[in-house]
Design an enzyme around this catalytic site. Structure first.
Site, PDB file in Angstrom:
ATOM      1  N   PRO A   1       0.818  -1.209   0.000  1.00 54.08           N
ATOM      2  CA  PRO A   1       0.000   0.000   0.000  1.00 54.08           C
ATOM      3  C   PRO A   1       0.857   1.267   0.000  1.00 54.08           C
ATOM      4  CG  PRO A   1      -0.231  -1.218   2.075  1.00 54.08           C
ATOM      5  CD  PRO A   1       0.558  -2.058   1.149  1.00 54.08           C
ATOM      6  N   GLU A   2       0.591   2.142  -0.939  1.00 55.91           N
ATOM      7  CA  GLU A   2       1.248   3.441  -0.989  1.00 55.91           C
ATOM      8  C   GLU A   2       0.160   4.482  -0.711  1.00 55.91           C
ATOM      9  OE1 GLU A   2       3.664   3.622  -4.595  1.00 55.91           O
ATOM     10  OE2 GLU A   2       3.948   1.467  -4.506  1.00 55.91           O
TER      11      GLU A   2
END
Length: 276
Positions: A2-3
């Site tokens: 996840p960014e």
DNA sequence: CCGAATTCCTGTTGGC
DNA sequence: TGCCAACAGGAATTCG
């Protein structure tokens, strides 16, 4: 992995589902995850607190509780699920927050890289890790002058863009996409970039992140958002994971290499640094 | 101080 | 088909 866009998607889906709920008790099954607390002190301190808000800074989720603040980093594969308290704990659920209404919030993380840290509200933004972070795309302080100073290094641009103390929120996927957008080779040395090119990095970071958030992030490998909804940005990727496939701009096959220990995808023609 | 390498993890993938 | 090494990677830590 996840960014920023994926963490923002998690925040948006999770917030309405848990706001106003109160922790009855908490089960910490992997002690390292809640350091420097112990499973016992973590539970004792949070028990009875209510979730008032969920904020985000970069890739961190910030749970604003009635007394304390809980800082969560999902790292590679962290996910949240909401389940009735009676549902058995599955293999990769390492921290289970039982609410007083017979539902539970479960932190699931196959690789156990995620972290959950309790902070006093007054300390959250003025102590590490948040105090060390740079600026997100769209932040007024993220200017060409600011980056020109931060880019005064012989490091390659890719690891520099991954550095959260400079630009906040980009990870391996979106750095590749931003570099493609700005037509910069990932191995280009940061201090050699012109102001014009730095300006393109800012514009491209904003454009890529905005579009990814609008599409609910990218669902690649094991990432899905907290409610199991599928992100759609993976269909928009120009280079990441597209090794050997034709560049969507010039049809040249996308190349995969390793830059600063990270799998890196780029178009050898569009990102050659030469004018066509 | 700077930058590169290592470390933490485990499911998946690729080679033989 | 089975086995096992290699691989994936964010950020803290260690090393040179």
């Amino acid at each position: 992995m996840p960014e920023l866009p994926e963490v923002e998607t998690v925040r948006r889906t999770l917030k309405p589902a848990v706001i106003g709920k109160t922790f009855h008790t908490i089960d910490v099954r992997f002690a390292r995850m809640v350091l420097p607390e112990t499973p016992e002190s973590f539970t004792e301190r949070l028990k009875g607190q209510t979730i008032n808000d969920i904020k985000r800074l970069g890739k961190y989720l910030i749970f604003v509780l009635s007394q304390d603040t809980l800082l969560v980093h999902l790292r590679m594969e962290g996910k949240f699920f909401i389940k009735p308290s009676s549902v058995p704990i599955s293999k990769h659920e390492h921290v289970i927050f039982y609410f007083t209404d017979q539902t539970s919030l479960r932190y699931d993380d196959v690789r156990k890289f995620g972290t959950l840290t309790i902070k006093k509200p007054a300390d959250v933004y003025i102590t590490p890790p948040l105090s060390l972070l740079g600026y997100e795309p769209h932040h007024p302080h993220l200017t060409v002058a600011y980056l020109k100073e931060k880019f005064a290094s012989t490091r390659m641009i890719k690891p520099v863009l991954l550095d959260q103390t400079i630009i906040l929120g980009l990870g391996n996927i979106y750095v590749d996409e931003v570099l493609f957008c700005a037509k910069i080779k990932p191995t280009q040395r940061a201090h050699r970039l012109s102001k014009n090119t730095i300006d393109k990095i800012i514009t491209c970071a904003e454009k890529v992140i905005d579009k990814a958030i609008a599409l609910g992030g990218s669902s690649i490998r094991s990432y899905t958002d907290s409610l199991g909804v599928t992100g759609r940005f993976q269909n928009e990727l120009m280079v990441h994971l597209r090794q050997g496939e034709p560049c969507k701009v010039c049809a040249t096959p996308i190349v995969k290499t390793k830059v600063a220990q990270r799998g890196t995808y780029y178009c050898p023609r569009c990102q050659s640094g030469r004018k066509k």
